[in-house]
Scaffold this motif. Structure first.
Motif, PDB file in Angstrom:
ATOM      1  N   TYR A  45       0.798  -1.195   0.036  1.00  0.00           N
ATOM      2  CA  TYR A  45      -0.061  -0.053   0.192  1.00  0.00           C
ATOM      3  C   TYR A  45       0.757   1.171   0.165  1.00  0.00           C
ATOM      4  CZ  TYR A  45      -3.066   3.643   1.945  1.00  0.00           C
ATOM      5  OH  TYR A  45      -3.589   4.764   1.872  1.00  0.00           O
ATOM      6  N   GLN A  50       4.642   7.411   1.928  1.00  0.00           N
ATOM      7  CA  GLN A  50       4.476   6.202   2.900  1.00  0.00           C
ATOM      8  C   GLN A  50       4.068   5.134   2.080  1.00  0.00           C
ATOM      9  OE1 GLN A  50       1.965   8.549   5.708  1.00  0.00           O
ATOM     10  NE2 GLN A  50       3.339   7.877   7.140  1.00  0.00           N
ATOM     11  N   LYS A  51       4.741   4.098   2.540  1.00  0.00           N
ATOM     12  CA  LYS A  51       4.577   2.554   1.839  1.00  0.00           C
ATOM     13  C   LYS A  51       4.539   1.590   3.059  1.00  0.00           C
ATOM     14  CE  LYS A  51       6.721   0.468  -2.173  1.00  0.00           C
ATOM     15  NZ  LYS A  51       7.793   0.483  -2.846  1.00  0.00           N
ATOM     16  N   SER A  52       3.875   0.568   2.736  1.00  0.00           N
ATOM     17  CA  SER A  52       3.722  -0.526   3.810  1.00  0.00           C
ATOM     18  C   SER A  52       3.499  -1.778   3.008  1.00  0.00           C
ATOM     19  CB  SER A  52       2.707  -0.168   4.963  1.00  0.00           C
ATOM     20  OG  SER A  52       2.781  -0.761   5.877  1.00  0.00           O
ATOM     21  N   VAL A  54       1.930  -5.789   3.399  1.00  0.00           N
ATOM     22  CA  VAL A  54       1.196  -6.656   4.348  1.00  0.00           C
ATOM     23  C   VAL A  54       0.918  -7.804   3.828  1.00  0.00           C
ATOM     24  CG1 VAL A  54      -1.099  -6.412   5.438  1.00  0.00           C
ATOM     25  CG2 VAL A  54      -0.172  -4.384   4.981  1.00  0.00           C
TER      26      VAL A  54
ATOM     27  N   ALA B 148      -7.274   1.409   3.729  1.00  0.00           N
ATOM     28  CA  ALA B 148      -6.185   0.915   3.663  1.00  0.00           C
ATOM     29  C   ALA B 148      -5.170   1.679   4.685  1.00  0.00           C
ATOM     30  CB  ALA B 148      -5.605   0.647   2.384  1.00  0.00           C
ATOM     31  N   TYR B 151      -2.655   1.139   7.643  1.00  0.00           N
ATOM     32  CA  TYR B 151      -1.497   0.480   7.587  1.00  0.00           C
ATOM     33  C   TYR B 151      -0.289   1.165   7.883  1.00  0.00           C
ATOM     34  CZ  TYR B 151      -4.403  -3.647   6.324  1.00  0.00           C
ATOM     35  OH  TYR B 151      -5.370  -4.574   6.309  1.00  0.00           O
ATOM     36  N   ILE B 152      -0.527   2.515   7.411  1.00  0.00           N
ATOM     37  CA  ILE B 152       0.758   3.371   7.560  1.00  0.00           C
ATOM     38  C   ILE B 152       0.484   4.613   8.808  1.00  0.00           C
ATOM     39  CG2 ILE B 152       1.793   2.815   5.041  1.00  0.00           C
ATOM     40  CD1 ILE B 152       0.146   5.575   4.406  1.00  0.00           C
TER      41      ILE B 152
END
Lengths: 326, 162
Positions: A45, A50-52, A54, B148, B151-152
């Protein structure tokens, strides 16, 4: 000759409307696939800088939908969710806070890849769906579907749906200049063949203690605030009173949605020492607009264009007749 | 020992070989705390939040003790302001002061209150770009029908400071 062109025109018209129907059908299939299939994978995402990543495991066990999301790259950030479990519409989020694990409960959110609601009627009123080319995402062939906003009050979406199973593989939020604001996509995906449900329980970290997060919201409240004219296509979906530690009065929160995009309106009295905020700002896909009305701080937040948050902020007023009765 | 306790609750440890765990959990202390915590997690996962384990009931009673005002209004704002100088006076002055000069104090309340109301009005509005309202962003993410973004997220809503 005229008749021939007429017939040609009619058949072209029916082809294009069929194509639009096909696009909506694909979206409908996609909405169900995310909820009904058993799969596991990794998605990324990205919003602004910002990045993540999962890891997701999803199973529909005879109508009982279970999902586990494990955030893979959160070692640097405290307070980030580590694991998110959902069962039906109940969501449990475990996050680390100092040396403690905090458990938070939420309800009724559509999480990736189930981002599309199964009832598409509201979305159909504000967006146009068209089929695009076929592309590959995470090794799967995907049909591109453009979900384009009919006006400037919301952003558009680009959706990649698995051509075989319909599952949503990738989704981007694009502004009216076709710039990508937010992106979520599978980088690994496979079907889950086992019926084993042992994965559906949190890994307990024995070095930490666990506690429930204090309840921060009372749902479905009523108040004397009204929003005179909502931007076209948006309806109020919830109204909550947020109890914020350190604040003398709860914060009023109203949530508006057009079926896929959403906006929150916050109203709180300006108590002593509170510095009023005004103006507008954007962070990634999110726009915020603040202004002061009659001793109250009004703040509007949403993944929508600046015009939409500003319109909602300006449309807030107090029900005068009810106020004078008090 | 905590590992064993976790295994016992998950049904991975035979109950016959766990007498020592149960004994020490009963005896209190750290292991008893863990016992409650692990059961709390189990309850949450199964959606059985109404069971009466000590931790959740403590949270609930703390919540009940908090006054909840559903609709903020100007009347409430004044009441809250009046309550602040009252507690300050109680700390700094003796009971004797109260019995003799309650009426003076009452006048003082009003004075302080008016002063503070004026202070509120004197604060100049700031451009929102100078101060990102993190708590609002997170409350929005928590309530949005699809999301979503959490998540960050970097901080919890409940930790917001004024």
């Amino acid at each position: 000759m005229l008749r021939f062109f007429g017939a040609l025109f009619l058949s072209l018209l029916s082809i294009s409307s069929l194509a639009a129907d096909d696009a909506w059908l694909s979206l409908q299939k996609s909405a169900y696939a995310a909820r009904e299939l058993n799969y596991q994978g990794v998605f990324v995402y990205q919003n602004g800088k910002q990045k993540s990543s999962v890891q997701i495991t999803h199973m529909n066990n005879a109508g009982r939908e279970m999902t586990r999301n494990v955030v893979l790259d959160n070692s640097s950030q405290a307070n980030q969710p580590r694991e998110v479990y959902s069962q039906g519409s109940d969501i449990v989020i475990m996050r680390q806070k100092n040396q403690k694990m905090v458990i938070e409960k939420r309800r009724g959110q559509n999480l990736f890849p189930a981002m599309l609601p199964t009832d598409l009627r509201a979305i159909k009123a504000s967006y146009t769906a068209t089929l695009g080319p076929k592309e590959y995402i995470a090794g799967r062939e995907a049909q591109v579907i453009d979900l384009v906003s009919n006006d400037a009050l919301r952003y558009s979406y680009k959706i990649w749906a698995d051509t075989e199973y319909g599952l949503l593989l990738k989704m981007t939020l694009v502004d009216n200049n076709n710039k990508t604001l937010e992106q979520i996509e599978f980088t690994q995906l496979s079907t889950l063949n086992s019926q084993d449900v042992n994965w559906f329980q949190p890994k307990i970290d024995v070095s930490k203690s666990y506690e429930m997060q204090d309840k921060t919201a009372v749902n479905h409240v009523e108040s004397d605030w009204i929003v005179a004219e909502l931007p076209a296509g948006y309806v109020k979906v919830d109204h909550r009173a947020l109890v914020v530690p350190g604040k003398a009065t709860p914060v009023d929160q109203m949530i508006f949605s057009d079926g896929i995009s959403s906006v929150s309106l916050f109203i709180e009295p300006l108590n002593k020492g509170m510095r009023p905020k005004t103006g507008r700002m954007g962070i990634g896909s999110t726009n915020v607009c603040a202004h002061v009305l009659d001793g109250y701080q009004i703040t509007v937040v949403g993944e929508v264009p600046p015009a939409t948050v500003m319109q909602i902020a300006k449309a807030v007023s107090f029900k005068k007749q009810t106020a004078s009765n008090k | 020992m905590k590992d064993q306790l976790s295994a016992l609750i998950d049904g991975e440890l035979e109950i016959d070989s766990a007498d020592h765990l149960i004994a020490s959990a009963k005896a209190g202390g750290e292991l008893k705390q863990c016992w409650a915590h692990y059961h709390l997690i189990g309850d949450v996962m199964r959606g059985e939040m109404n069971t009466n384990y000590s931790l959740s009931s403590r949270v609930m009673s703390a919540l009940e003790a908090e006054p909840t005002v559903l609709a903020p209004n100007r009347l409430q704002e004044r009441v809250d302001m009046a309550s602040v100088p009252e507690s300050r006076l109680t700390v700094t002055h003796s009971g004797k002061f109260w019995s003799i000069a309650a009426s003076v104090a009452a006048v003082m309340f009003v004075g302080v209150m008016v002063l503070q109301l004026n202070q509120t009005e004197e604060l100049m509005p700031v451009e929102i770009a100078q101060s990102v309202p993190t708590e609002y962003l997170q409350a929005h993410q928590a309530a949005a029908p699809n999301g979503a973004a959490y998540y960050i997220q970097t901080a919890s809503f409940t930790e917001s400071k004024q």
